[in-house]
Design a protein around this motif. Structure first.
Motif, short mmCIF file in Angstrom:
data_model
loop_
_atom_site.label_atom_id
_atom_site.label_comp_id
_atom_site.label_asym_id
_atom_site.label_seq_id
_atom_site.Cartn_x
_atom_site.Cartn_y
_atom_site.Cartn_z
N ARG A 1 0.84 -1.19 0.00
CA ARG A 1 0.00 0.00 0.00
C ARG A 1 0.88 1.25 0.00
N GLY A 2 1.95 1.19 0.76
CA GLY A 2 2.87 2.32 0.84
C GLY A 2 3.45 2.69 -0.51
N ASP A 3 3.57 1.71 -1.39
CA ASP A 3 4.10 2.00 -2.72
C ASP A 3 3.07 2.67 -3.62
N ARG A 4 1.82 2.52 -3.28
CA ARG A 4 0.77 3.08 -4.14
C ARG A 4 0.22 4.38 -3.56
N GLU A 5 0.86 4.88 -2.53
CA GLU A 5 0.42 6.13 -1.90
C GLU A 5 1.63 7.04 -1.71
N ALA A 6 1.40 8.32 -1.91
CA ALA A 6 2.54 9.24 -1.87
C ALA A 6 2.19 10.59 -1.29
N PHE A 7 3.19 11.18 -0.65
CA PHE A 7 3.14 12.61 -0.34
C PHE A 7 3.76 13.35 -1.52
#
Lengths: 364, 364
Positions: free
Chosen positions: A4-10
């Motif tokens: 999930r962290g790879d598909r979400e960004a700041f």
């Protein structure tokens, strides 16, 4: 979680090297202080130099080049006739980051104090109220869902409607116009976008809630990097007229001196070079002051709706300039710098001086 | 509808004759300008004189006497030990108006520009965001449901928790603490409680939405009745340092001169008498200025969380006073009026001067 962290960004944005400094501190605040598990993206325009780009690459997972005034599509072509909207539109490019399912945009003048990864549980468009007119959200921090369709729709909307404040905040508030009335879940608590001057607005509330603050936003023309810093005491000196909270300024400088300054190239010119040289001098004081604030930066702030109404851009200053210009050639050679739309124009000592134009957002 | 109108009321509060002036204009704005179909109630303390009470009776359907520091019940008895909360608690009496099913509280320094009877469709506790810290509601305008049970509960809560700002706003925000996060319907749009200084906060938004504004709130120490008014031109002069919008001040004075001033008794003393005499002088100018602002009024404002942070109560002024006092007898005979908790104390020219006390809401 890792996936999930790879598909979400700041996501943040730098339009020049100075704002890139802000992005570097913001990126480090997310990584080092807030220990985010999400990706970090910085969008940059050609105004950012290669050395600064290299710096950004040390902190951000992705550098995304944006250049509005090309002709990659029909909407951009139309933009050539509306250069005033170009700064606004730069931020909209974040919707094109479709390699991510969800993203959180943060202005370069924000600073993350505590982990805020929970923001990815919110839906588009989530944002905190703007302290000036709280039925508008402040567009310095918002949760969004990247989508080419939304991007196109936003551009078309902007072309037909413009922006009531000439910046992205007015545009986004018009586009997501039901934010104030539809769904409380889209209202991020104010602690996700506290103006650094909250001390002046409602001191008891600031005192009551300050330990909960997660993101601070240094709105106004004077940014943390404009403040004097003493390398011997490792302390920043607040400039009282800006209203920025000292604790927040200190955190910004602590991160800057720990993670950013040591890697800066002293051969660079201007503010960056000056900052890069800081540690070379024993007990040197960085004499940052408001003189560092370029007219270009003030214009940018103005266009983003971050008008320094109580400072340089206050009504009296702008009115004085307009009045003097209306009356024809002035007798004084004083340079007025209050109107960001007529930069570097000394109020006319000759009749050939350009006629200043009233900012379109002003009602006077 | 007529029947419903009898069971619903707008409620305000006057703690002295000057605030009663505000109530008279507010009441007339509701009746004459906004054509409300609902009842009008004014709560008054013994600080309001009989002649002013007679004036109020001309406009309001009900005058409700409140006097906190008696011993009608156990809670009030306890209050005798907490006189600091008495101003706060005065407003809470509105919950005792159980002859009404639903009510809207309006501070005496608000002004209704357009009909707002639709507010009675909202539920308790509905209020608009406070522009200083928008996760708090501003307690100058709120929808509530009178109930002795709620009144008792509020008193008990206040006794145990106090108020984070020492006023009703801090208390009510603590009591109705889910306002920010639970139900968007409880968020009144900002147009129902616009600070008159919105011009300075976010000018483009004010320009965009100003035609929709329904209730304006003259927060800060300087009220409409402190402004200079010229009876020849029928114009008010804004005091720029207060930031109040001229259009709103003018509406306040238009209502005052049309409906209130002609019936005032010129034999009354002070501000009221001065205002009552206005029409007797040809082309007289009411020289209202900030000097009319009593220390008592400023203390009241402070206690209500309406601190004039950018004006008389700004940090520098208060700090200056504290600093001078800490250092012992000052050499100057200048009178400092910045700290509302130490009224009328010239900064000591002799060592017998009272030691000022820092306002309890201050974190410095």
């Amino acid at each position: 979680m890792a996936e999930r962290g790879d598909r979400e960004a700041f996501v943040t944005l730098a339009t020049n090297d100075t704002y890139a400094l802000g992005c570097l501190v913001l990126g480090n605040s997310l990584r080092q202080r807030a220990q985010t598990t999400r990706k970090l993206v910085v969008m940059i325009t050609p105004g950012v130099t290669q050395p600064m780009r290299n710096q950004l690459a040390r902190v951000f997972d992705m550098i995304y080049d944006v250049n509005l005034l090309d002709s990659r599509d029909a909407a951009n072509l139309q933009l050539l006739g509306r250069p005033d909207l170009s700064v606004t539109f730069t931020k909209l490019h974040c919707w094109r980051l479709t390699m991510f399912d969800k993203a959180v945009f943060l202005d370069a003048d924000t600073l993350v104090l505590q982990n805020v990864d929970e923001l990815f549980d919110r839906e588009e468009l989530s944002a905190a109220p703007d302290a000036g007119w709280p039925d508008c959200f402040n567009s310095g921090v918002f949760v969004f869902r990247p989508s080419e369709e939304t991007y196109d729709s936003l551009l078309k909307f902007a072309m037909s409607q413009g922006s009531f404040d000439g910046g992205d905040q007015g545009l986004l508030n018009m586009y997501f116009r039901d934010w104030a009335t539809k769904d409380i879940a889209r209202h991020l608590p104010f602690i996700y976008n506290v103006v650094s001057q909250a001390f002046y607005s409602y001191l008891p509330a600031f005192t009551q809630f300050k330990d909960s603050v997660k993101i601070v936003h240094f709105i106004g023309a004077t940014k943390p990097w404009h403040h004097p810093y003493n390398t011997a005491t490792k302390e920043v000196t607040p400039l009282p007229e800006t209203g920025h909270n000292k604790d927040y300024l200190q955190i910004w400088w602590d991160i800057f001196m720990s993670f950013v300054q040591p890697t800066l190239d002293p051969s660079l010119g201007g503010l960056i070079g000056e900052l890069a040289s800081l540690s070379l001098q024993t007990g040197a004081t960085f004499g940052g002051s408001q003189s560092h604030l370029s007219e270009q930066e003030r214009k940018l702030n103005w266009e983003r709706g971050q008008v320094d109404y109580l400072g340089a851009d206050k009504f009296e200053n702008i009115k004085e300039k307009l009045d003097k210009s209306m009356k024809g050639p002035a007798t004084s050679s004083k340079t007025y710098t209050s109107n960001p739309f007529s930069t570097s124009i000394p109020v006319s000592t000759t009749s050939t001086a350009k006629k200043p134009v009233a900012p379109k957002n002003c009602c006077f």
